[in-house]
Design a protein around this motif. Sequence first.
Motif, PDB file in Angstrom:
ATOM      1  N   ASP A   1       0.825  -1.210   0.000  1.00 60.37           N
ATOM      2  CA  ASP A   1       0.000   0.000   0.000  1.00 60.37           C
ATOM      3  C   ASP A   1       0.857   1.257   0.000  1.00 60.37           C
ATOM      4  OD1 ASP A   1      -2.466  -1.098  -0.285  1.00 60.37           O
ATOM      5  OD2 ASP A   1      -2.759  -1.391   1.874  1.00 60.37           O
TER       6      ASP A   1
ATOM      7  N   LEU B   1       2.302   1.647  -3.507  1.00 63.28           N
ATOM      8  CA  LEU B   1       1.317   2.137  -4.472  1.00 63.28           C
ATOM      9  C   LEU B   1       0.973   3.605  -4.192  1.00 63.28           C
ATOM     10  CD1 LEU B   1      -1.076  -0.921  -4.855  1.00 63.28           C
ATOM     11  CD2 LEU B   1       0.579  -0.071  -6.494  1.00 63.28           C
ATOM     12  N   ASN B   2       0.844   3.949  -2.915  1.00 59.86           N
ATOM     13  CA  ASN B   2       0.555   5.332  -2.551  1.00 59.86           C
ATOM     14  C   ASN B   2       1.593   6.279  -3.114  1.00 59.86           C
ATOM     15  OD1 ASN B   2      -1.684   6.295  -1.168  1.00 59.86           O
ATOM     16  ND2 ASN B   2      -1.187   4.991   0.586  1.00 59.86           N
ATOM     17  N   LYS B   3       2.819   5.816  -3.116  1.00 56.96           N
ATOM     18  CA  LYS B   3       3.930   6.649  -3.553  1.00 56.96           C
ATOM     19  C   LYS B   3       3.960   6.776  -5.075  1.00 56.96           C
ATOM     20  CE  LYS B   3       8.655   5.950  -2.480  1.00 56.96           C
ATOM     21  NZ  LYS B   3       9.530   5.258  -1.551  1.00 56.96           N
TER      22      LYS B   3
ATOM     23  N   PRO C   1      -1.061   6.109  -6.804  1.00 57.88           N
ATOM     24  CA  PRO C   1      -2.061   6.200  -5.738  1.00 57.88           C
ATOM     25  C   PRO C   1      -3.461   5.721  -6.147  1.00 57.88           C
ATOM     26  CG  PRO C   1      -1.276   8.367  -6.426  1.00 57.88           C
ATOM     27  CD  PRO C   1      -0.382   7.374  -7.055  1.00 57.88           C
TER      28      PRO C   1
ATOM     29  N   TYR D   1      -4.228   3.121  -7.634  1.00 60.04           N
ATOM     30  CA  TYR D   1      -4.337   1.671  -7.601  1.00 60.04           C
ATOM     31  C   TYR D   1      -4.330   1.079  -6.191  1.00 60.04           C
ATOM     32  CZ  TYR D   1      -3.989   1.522 -12.637  1.00 60.04           C
ATOM     33  OH  TYR D   1      -4.248   1.665 -13.965  1.00 60.04           O
ATOM     34  N   VAL D   2      -4.366   1.929  -5.172  1.00 60.03           N
ATOM     35  CA  VAL D   2      -4.511   1.397  -3.811  1.00 60.03           C
ATOM     36  C   VAL D   2      -5.927   0.847  -3.703  1.00 60.03           C
ATOM     37  CG1 VAL D   2      -4.515   1.982  -1.378  1.00 60.03           C
ATOM     38  CG2 VAL D   2      -2.894   3.083  -2.905  1.00 60.03           C
ATOM     39  N   SER D   3      -6.067  -0.357  -3.154  1.00 59.39           N
ATOM     40  CA  SER D   3      -7.411  -0.930  -3.084  1.00 59.39           C
ATOM     41  C   SER D   3      -7.606  -1.711  -1.791  1.00 59.39           C
ATOM     42  CB  SER D   3      -7.638  -1.857  -4.275  1.00 59.39           C
ATOM     43  OG  SER D   3      -7.018  -3.098  -4.037  1.00 59.39           O
ATOM     44  N   ASN D   4      -8.859  -2.017  -1.502  1.00 51.44           N
ATOM     45  CA  ASN D   4      -9.153  -2.839  -0.322  1.00 51.44           C
ATOM     46  C   ASN D   4      -9.033  -4.304  -0.691  1.00 51.44           C
ATOM     47  OD1 ASN D   4      -9.916  -0.564   1.279  1.00 51.44           O
ATOM     48  ND2 ASN D   4     -11.768  -0.492   0.036  1.00 51.44           N
ATOM     49  N   ARG D   5      -7.810  -4.739  -0.883  1.00 50.93           N
ATOM     50  CA  ARG D   5      -7.594  -6.089  -1.403  1.00 50.93           C
ATOM     51  C   ARG D   5      -7.993  -7.180  -0.429  1.00 50.93           C
ATOM     52  NH1 ARG D   5      -2.963  -3.616  -1.656  1.00 50.93           N
ATOM     53  NH2 ARG D   5      -2.046  -5.039  -0.163  1.00 50.93           N
TER      54      ARG D   5
ATOM     55  N   THR E   1     -11.264  -4.858  -8.302  1.00 49.73           N
ATOM     56  CA  THR E   1     -10.177  -5.718  -7.853  1.00 49.73           C
ATOM     57  C   THR E   1     -10.583  -7.163  -8.097  1.00 49.73           C
ATOM     58  OG1 THR E   1      -9.755  -4.117  -6.108  1.00 49.73           O
ATOM     59  CG2 THR E   1      -8.673  -6.254  -5.901  1.00 49.73           C
TER      60      THR E   1
END
Lengths: 477, 159
Positions: A323, A326-328, A331, A333-337, A405
């Motif tokens: 996370d 991805l944030n870096k 951003p 594509y950050v997901s509640n995987r 996702t």
Amino acid sequence: MMSKKQRLHPAAIFFTLLKTIKELVFSIGVIGFLAFKDAGLIYFLIGTSVLILAVVVFSALSWYRYTYRLEEGELRIEYGILIRKKRYISKNRIQSIDLTQNIGHRIFKLVKVNIETAGSGVGTEASLKAVKLEMGEALREELKTVQKPIENDERNEGTNYNLPKQKITTKRLFLAGTTSGSIGILFVIMTFLFSELEQFIPDSYYENTFQTIISFSIIIIAVLILALLLILWLLGIAGTMIKFGKFTITKNNEELFITRGLLEKKQTTIPIRRIQAVGIDESILRQPLGYVTVYAEVAGGTIEKGEDFSTILFPIMKKSEVDGFLNKFLPDYVSNRNDLIGLPENAKTFYIIRSTILLLIALIAMLFFIPQFIWVPTILLLICLYMGLLRYKDAGFRIDHEQLTLRYRVINRKTIILFHKRIQSFEKKQHMIQKNASLATIKTSIVSKFGTGKHYKIKDLAVEDIMELTSWYSYRD
Amino acid sequence: MRQPPINTIADDAIKAWKISAIIYISILWIIIVAGLVISIIFNFPLWYTVIGSLISGLLHYLFVYLLPKVRWKRWRYEVFEQEIYIQHGIIIVSRTLVPMIRVQHVDTKQGPILKKYQLASVTISTAATTHEIPALLEEDAASLRDRISALARVNEDDV
């Protein structure tokens, strides 16, 4: 600055020469073999020297004729000895510029510049075989509309300290190597080589050796096999180290910039808008240790020899670091995987049957014909049963606004994050038995490299869940 | 995807499929006849050919009589303002959604068998997939092609 005609570095003559000779060496060898037979050695030597001279002249001429320049926002390349060719590539059409250095380049401080446009196909649009490193970087600067970081080791380290950047540590790299799974592939190659080698060993020698080996105890053979496996494993580690050594990913505005490779240094640019999906791969060896690989599906571009279909964004990282990464860099594509909608209970049977049916048949067949080896398929059956259960447990999906996702497992567990506007088509498939169980399979397609599609399937989702997915995807209502 | 698409393909599609199935099956029959002749000449046992012709007979019934009808019944399509909805498949039924903005190009094509019945098929391509509606009346195919191509002419986001 580069509006006047430029030539490649003279070392390019040498590279072309080597390449041509490498291609010719086989036919020369065959002719030479024939020549020895007929005692025409002198003609062969004359012929070969003429040929080599011709190749030298050809390499030098083609170097002399090959010029490039930047003019009116275009890269203009002129080449060809007898037929003169001109290729103009507009700056706006250039998708990416990759700089590659192999060992030959590094000796002379040179670089190979590959220029790609959106046109799909094998091979790059333009490839400058050997230019000075500074020249290559300057060229990249000139051709990019967006300002880029200069990624030349320590020299410019100070200028891009504020850009998001991540490097691989040697420890991680080593771990990536040890769990690379290349052992299996290498093993197959070695087995193949050995089976081929067998033909060339004289029978008597072969038999003697065989006798000797038989006279050793089984333990020594086992030790030998283990040693072989160990060597293969070490080779796998070395391979990964060479390929992903000094892996660095940098983000600059709308582009990701990846440098990697110990022997062959490769620099790749990925425009973020060309990324179609981001995937997280948990290989069966790395998953228990909690490590994953992050990769991206990038549209367009070309596939070069030995390159993967997916672009690796980072070879190995802890699951918990994904996370942050991805944030870096990406951003969106950050997901509640970890909170997916899974499969219904009755899908389990389908998964178990699918993964064991072939082995079950084999097991029954063996029970009839060779019952003494029955334990082999039994163990395999248990492994497959377990894999089937894992596949069932891992499959799932989740919708967050425009983001989808998907998670599935074949052997490695893969989690794909993609967006509504990237999905090219959506398909639901259902056979009679699935229909009775209110299950169906879905398939989404996105664009990937080389202008081909990439398809993600999840089998046996509940029909109500598919309804939700469909209405999410559909443009109606 | 609760409701199947409403439009069916041309009725003559069944005939066209039957003809192409007959062409393929006749190759099988030729092989069996050849086998029979060889068996008689060389005095081979005949039961191979008997089993062969039984299987061919079954396949003939399946591919020439049964499957074209079922296939025709399953084949549906519907074109909306913003997407294309296609259903096909005999044992496995697939329903596909193709958004208009994803359509790259539409083709119509016609082989000799389809031409005989004044039919044509429409192929819809996206950047990742191709989808075919197999047998429509020539004028329907042409107007469908033009319609999809007009609807697909919306400004596309970058791929």
